[in-house]
Design a protein around this motif. Structure first.
Motif, PDB file in Angstrom:
ATOM      1  N   VAL A 221      42.421  19.999  16.134  1.00  0.00           N
ATOM      2  CA  VAL A 221      43.235  18.826  16.449  1.00  0.00           C
ATOM      3  C   VAL A 221      43.142  17.865  15.260  1.00  0.00           C
ATOM      4  O   VAL A 221      42.039  17.624  14.765  1.00  0.00           O
ATOM      5  N   PRO A 222      44.254  17.321  14.784  1.00  0.00           N
ATOM      6  CA  PRO A 222      44.167  16.361  13.675  1.00  0.00           C
ATOM      7  C   PRO A 222      43.300  15.168  14.046  1.00  0.00           C
ATOM      8  O   PRO A 222      43.406  14.628  15.142  1.00  0.00           O
ATOM      9  N   VAL A 223      42.444  14.781  13.108  1.00  0.00           N
ATOM     10  CA  VAL A 223      41.548  13.652  13.337  1.00  0.00           C
ATOM     11  C   VAL A 223      41.925  12.466  12.446  1.00  0.00           C
ATOM     12  O   VAL A 223      42.125  11.358  12.918  1.00  0.00           O
ATOM     13  N   GLU A 224      42.012  12.678  11.133  1.00  0.00           N
ATOM     14  CA  GLU A 224      42.442  11.653  10.177  1.00  0.00           C
ATOM     15  C   GLU A 224      41.675  10.349  10.360  1.00  0.00           C
ATOM     16  O   GLU A 224      42.224   9.309  10.714  1.00  0.00           O
ATOM     17  N   LEU A 225      40.375  10.412  10.086  1.00  0.00           N
ATOM     18  CA  LEU A 225      39.509   9.268  10.337  1.00  0.00           C
ATOM     19  C   LEU A 225      39.873   8.041   9.504  1.00  0.00           C
ATOM     20  O   LEU A 225      39.857   6.915  10.006  1.00  0.00           O
ATOM     21  N   THR A 226      40.214   8.247   8.245  1.00  0.00           N
ATOM     22  CA  THR A 226      40.569   7.104   7.400  1.00  0.00           C
ATOM     23  C   THR A 226      41.834   6.429   7.904  1.00  0.00           C
ATOM     24  O   THR A 226      41.885   5.196   8.057  1.00  0.00           O
ATOM     25  N   ALA A 227      42.860   7.217   8.167  1.00  0.00           N
ATOM     26  CA  ALA A 227      44.129   6.653   8.638  1.00  0.00           C
ATOM     27  C   ALA A 227      43.965   5.953   9.976  1.00  0.00           C
ATOM     28  O   ALA A 227      44.659   4.964  10.252  1.00  0.00           O
ATOM     29  N   ALA A 228      43.043   6.456  10.808  1.00  0.00           N
ATOM     30  CA  ALA A 228      42.820   5.861  12.126  1.00  0.00           C
ATOM     31  C   ALA A 228      41.967   4.600  12.069  1.00  0.00           C
ATOM     32  O   ALA A 228      41.848   3.894  13.065  1.00  0.00           O
ATOM     33  N   GLY A 229      41.361   4.349  10.912  1.00  0.00           N
ATOM     34  CA  GLY A 229      40.469   3.200  10.810  1.00  0.00           C
ATOM     35  C   GLY A 229      39.168   3.390  11.561  1.00  0.00           C
ATOM     36  O   GLY A 229      38.515   2.412  11.950  1.00  0.00           O
ATOM     37  N   ALA A 230      38.768   4.650  11.775  1.00  0.00           N
ATOM     38  CA  ALA A 230      37.553   4.935  12.544  1.00  0.00           C
ATOM     39  C   ALA A 230      36.319   4.398  11.838  1.00  0.00           C
ATOM     40  O   ALA A 230      36.244   4.388  10.599  1.00  0.00           O
ATOM     41  N   ASP A 231      35.350   3.974  12.631  1.00  0.00           N
ATOM     42  CA  ASP A 231      34.103   3.443  12.094  1.00  0.00           C
ATOM     43  C   ASP A 231      33.030   4.521  11.985  1.00  0.00           C
ATOM     44  O   ASP A 231      32.425   4.713  10.927  1.00  0.00           O
ATOM     45  N   LEU A 232      32.783   5.219  13.100  1.00  0.00           N
ATOM     46  CA  LEU A 232      31.663   6.148  13.203  1.00  0.00           C
ATOM     47  C   LEU A 232      32.099   7.381  13.981  1.00  0.00           C
ATOM     48  O   LEU A 232      32.907   7.287  14.901  1.00  0.00           O
ATOM     49  N   ALA A 233      31.538   8.539  13.626  1.00  0.00           N
ATOM     50  CA  ALA A 233      31.872   9.755  14.362  1.00  0.00           C
ATOM     51  C   ALA A 233      30.776  10.792  14.176  1.00  0.00           C
ATOM     52  O   ALA A 233      30.044  10.782  13.175  1.00  0.00           O
ATOM     53  N   VAL A 234      30.685  11.692  15.152  1.00  0.00           N
ATOM     54  CA  VAL A 234      29.772  12.832  15.082  1.00  0.00           C
ATOM     55  C   VAL A 234      30.526  14.056  15.587  1.00  0.00           C
ATOM     56  O   VAL A 234      31.597  13.939  16.192  1.00  0.00           O
ATOM     57  N   GLY A 235      29.961  15.224  15.348  1.00  0.00           N
ATOM     58  CA  GLY A 235      30.579  16.428  15.883  1.00  0.00           C
ATOM     59  C   GLY A 235      29.791  17.662  15.532  1.00  0.00           C
ATOM     60  O   GLY A 235      28.958  17.658  14.618  1.00  0.00           O
TER      61      GLY A 235
END
Length: 427
Positions: A221-235
């Motif tokens: 599934v597309p995530v695109e963390l930079t474009a989403a402005g995400a702060d923190l993530a794990v996986g």
């Protein structure tokens, strides 16, 4: 690959979709995909454990037989930066992030703890953590234990077990007391997809940080963390990234936040001057400050193989195929299973669904065992769900068609009734 226009797609439709599939060549690069017999194993559990890439044994042999056996400690010159080097592979090829924002190592649970506590400490004066009541158990357990240790309040936001989290319900739980929100991008049970950019903005407007669990989305599934402005993530890396059982996980921290956060687990791989062996811990600059103990070098070699395959295939292309595969499963469930007592337990709208499909039946546990006996490998999820996870990088449309056909046969002949009614321990 558009099978959604047909009311009840035929097996020939599935074969035609496979013939037109631009990703079809990747299937041959995974173990166990060369059997095309009518009774072949139909693996529908790629969202629990991905297949092994054929290149993985050679990658492991290189580390074990050459770097370890012959290079010995001298190979640390190669290994020492592996966690950030592989992090950059994931950042650029899979996660839509920037170099220096992803670190590989530890488990998803440990990484979640690190980022949750670091985020909490970065929001002093706030005493509430928010999570989803139907989220994956380990996420809720970590939130609850951090809250217990710190004397905080947990707000578990209710969610429909099939439709997933309602943004309006989440919004009502956010105020100036909330420090951190922990959410899964894709619900582990139903596959319901949360709007990552919109939800991130919602939490940010309330002054809170979000830790995203990407375990059931990364690689499909597309995530695109930079474009989403995400702060923190794990996986994790053993599902759609095909890193193998127990493969090390990853964490992501937006570059602008890195110097503001301090990991609660101080280890020598997060130390500024690691080999000075200093008496006082000083966090390293950048993403490396979230390192702890010695990274799992052998496990990371397997992860790199899978991550590079996913990057080569392209997440957008994989996501397009995943939508088509799950769309086919939904149509076939309607056509072949609904009249036999099976109900769709995932969002019907593909825009709200990740890469797996779940159906409900009162005898789901028994059905799962009967399907395995028939050569179909899904998994069971409480309370009454059978979950199909066709990984787009190696699963064919005809595999989905045949899996549903065997499911129909099991329902029709009631062979599942031979199995005892019990639940398994599943992860």
């Amino acid at each position: 690959m558009d099978l959604l226009g047909a009311r009840a797609p035929t097996r020939d439709d599935a074969l035609a979709a496979d013939a037109a599939d631009p990703l079809a060549g990747f299937r041959a690069r995974f173990a166990g995909t060369d059997d095309d017999a009518p009774d072949r194993l139909l693996y529908m559990d790629g969202n629990s454990l991905g297949r092994m890439p054929l290149a993985t044994p050679a990658a492991l042999a290189r580390v074990v037989e050459r770097e370890w056996a012959r290079g010995l400690v001298g190979s640390w010159a190669t290994w020492i930066g592996a966690a950030t080097r592989l992090g950059d592979v994931l950042a650029g090829g899979v996660l839509g992030a920037q170099p220096g924002e992803v670190l590989v190592g530890d488990s998803t649970t440990v990484n979640l703890y690190k980022l949750l506590v670091a985020g909490l400490d970065a929001r002093p004066g706030r005493d509430v953590l928010v999570c989803c009541a139907d989220d994956f158990p380990t996420d809720r357990y970590v939130v609850a234990e951090v809250a217990r240790a710190r004397g905080l309040t947990v707000r578990e936001v209710p969610a429909d077990v099939d439709a997933g989290l309602d943004p309006a319900v989440l919004a009502a739980a956010l105020d100036d007391r909330v420090a951190v929100v922990v959410l899964s991008h894709v619900a582990y049970r139903s596959g319901a997809l949360v709007d990552l950019p919109a939800t991130t903005r919602l939490a940010r407007d309330a002054g809170a940080l979000v830790v995203w669990d990407l375990s059931h989305s990364v690689g499909a599934v597309p995530v695109e963390l930079t474009a989403a402005g995400a702060d923190l993530a794990v996986g994790c890396t053993y599902k759609y990234l095909n890193g193998g059982p127990g493969a090390p996980a990853f964490l992501y921290v937006r570059r602008e936040l890195q110097e503001q956060l301090r990991s609660p687990i101080a280890g020598w791989f997060g130390q500024r001057d690691q080999f000075a062996m200093g008496a006082v811990y000083e966090p390293a600059e950048g993403i490396e400050r979230f390192g702890a103990g010695t990274p799992p070098v052998i496990g990371m070699a397997a992860v790199e193989v899978g991550a590079r395959l996913v990057a080569e295939a392209g997440v957008e292309r994989l996501a397009t195929k995943a939508r088509a595969l799950t769309g086919l499963a939904v149509r076939l469930a309607d056509a072949q299973l609904a009249s036999l007592g099976v109900r769709l337990a995932s969002p019907r709208d593909e825009a709200r669904r990740g890469a797996h499909v779940t159906v409900a039946h009162p005898r789901a546990w028994q059905l799962t065992q009967a399907l395995v006996e028939r050569g179909v490998v899904p998994d069971f999820r409480t309370p009454d769900r059978v979950r199909f996870g066709p990984a787009p990088i190696y699963t064919r449309f005809v595999d989905v068609w045949d899996a549903v056909s065997r499911f129909r046969d099991v329902l029709a002949d009631r062979s599942y009734e031979r199995f005892p009614e019990q639940h398994a321990r599943v992860t």
